[in-house]
Write a protein that holds these residues in place. Sequence first.
Motif, PDB file in Angstrom:
ATOM      1  N   ASN A 278     -27.145  44.566 105.858  1.00 28.79           N
ATOM      2  CA  ASN A 278     -26.621  43.266 105.445  1.00 28.79           C
ATOM      3  C   ASN A 278     -25.460  43.453 104.480  1.00 28.79           C
ATOM      4  O   ASN A 278     -24.986  42.503 103.868  1.00 28.79           O
ATOM      5  N   THR A 279     -25.014  44.697 104.336  1.00 31.76           N
ATOM      6  CA  THR A 279     -24.026  45.035 103.305  1.00 31.76           C
ATOM      7  C   THR A 279     -22.621  45.189 103.880  1.00 31.76           C
ATOM      8  O   THR A 279     -21.647  44.728 103.277  1.00 31.76           O
ATOM      9  N   LYS A 282     -19.246  42.944 103.495  1.00 33.17           N
ATOM     10  CA  LYS A 282     -19.434  41.979 102.400  1.00 33.17           C
ATOM     11  C   LYS A 282     -18.706  42.458 101.148  1.00 33.17           C
ATOM     12  O   LYS A 282     -18.541  43.660 100.912  1.00 33.17           O
ATOM     13  N   THR A 296     -15.002  45.733  98.945  1.00 30.16           N
ATOM     14  CA  THR A 296     -15.600  45.383 100.238  1.00 30.16           C
ATOM     15  C   THR A 296     -16.363  46.580 100.790  1.00 30.16           C
ATOM     16  O   THR A 296     -15.809  47.679 100.894  1.00 30.16           O
ATOM     17  N   ILE A 325     -24.400  41.351  96.201  1.00 29.00           N
ATOM     18  CA  ILE A 325     -23.538  40.809  97.265  1.00 29.00           C
ATOM     19  C   ILE A 325     -22.867  39.552  96.754  1.00 29.00           C
ATOM     20  O   ILE A 325     -23.548  38.596  96.342  1.00 29.00           O
ATOM     21  N   ASP A 327     -20.610  37.546  98.498  1.00 24.61           N
ATOM     22  CA  ASP A 327     -20.414  36.455  99.473  1.00 24.61           C
ATOM     23  C   ASP A 327     -21.276  36.684 100.692  1.00 24.61           C
ATOM     24  O   ASP A 327     -21.973  37.682 100.793  1.00 24.61           O
TER      25      ASP A 327
END
Length: 327
Positions: A278-279, A282, A296, A325, A327
């Motif tokens: 999920n990284t 982001k 990023t 995170i 966003d």
Amino acid sequence: MNTNVKDELLKRLFESQGTPISGQEVADEFGLSRTAIWKYIKEFEEEGYEIASIRKKGYVLISSPDRVNAANIHKFLQTKTYGKVIDYYNSCESTQNIAHDAAQAGASDGTLVVSEEQTAGKGRLSRPWNSAAKKGIWMSLIVRPSLIPQQAPQMTLVAAVAVVRAIETVTGVEAMIKWPNDILINGKKMTGILTELQSEPDRVKAIVLGIGMNVNHDEEDFPMELKEIATSLKIESGMEIDRSKLIAEILGFLELYTGMYEKHGFGPIKLLWESYSNTAGKRIRAVMLHETIEGTALGISEDGLLELQLDDGTVRGIYSADIVIKD
């Protein structure tokens, strides 16, 4: 108490699937009295197993409690090595500490230490881990892979992939990996992974993989400060999960992916890991011991480092950090 006989007796009760097993035959096989076998049956009943005694035929297992003991896990286990030896506790301070000592004492590859409850569970950087009784999975696995010490940190990522695959297989729930050691569902944490190394300069002696999972917790089981950031498989799936089955699946995928890492390097694991990340892509803040940076996330390197592109275009490889995170 002869734990081996007790474990074997319980295993046979499971495997008989409703067919009575003879207490006399088991007693004769192990050189025990019929009374000794009867005492084991009474101990099982005190632990919550329902066992029927059929006159002139033997004992039949009617139902078993939700316990993550060897017999329950072995019902589902399909590994060659991992989980074949299980050290089970009703309660302990920390499975990681027990496994660490066992590894130093020469415990075999794949030895599992598992407890219904931890009174002093720990996460990364020795942070406390809430380990409620009979709700989660609190376990540590001793592995002795053919790796050099520099390859050991990637075992955290190997374990993360194994956990998300097992969750998906058992529950159908899609979990995501937050680098380096958190498993999230819908943005909330439900699993942490802790990797500790025992090594010589040129070889890994043992890696102790600690896995803490919130499985059958209800919302009221979490303290107020965790309700917004933690979740469980039961909350997310809406159903009670068989913890022993989930443990067996985790061990199966761990054995598979550890073997893959040993034979083919980190490349295949990297692809799997990034597919559940999920990284990547982001904007994140990485808080390290002596500095905090933002950028990023590009993914992970062949060494398992988080690659972060800063605003000036430079790429930093991060070995260890708390990440947020943005966003």
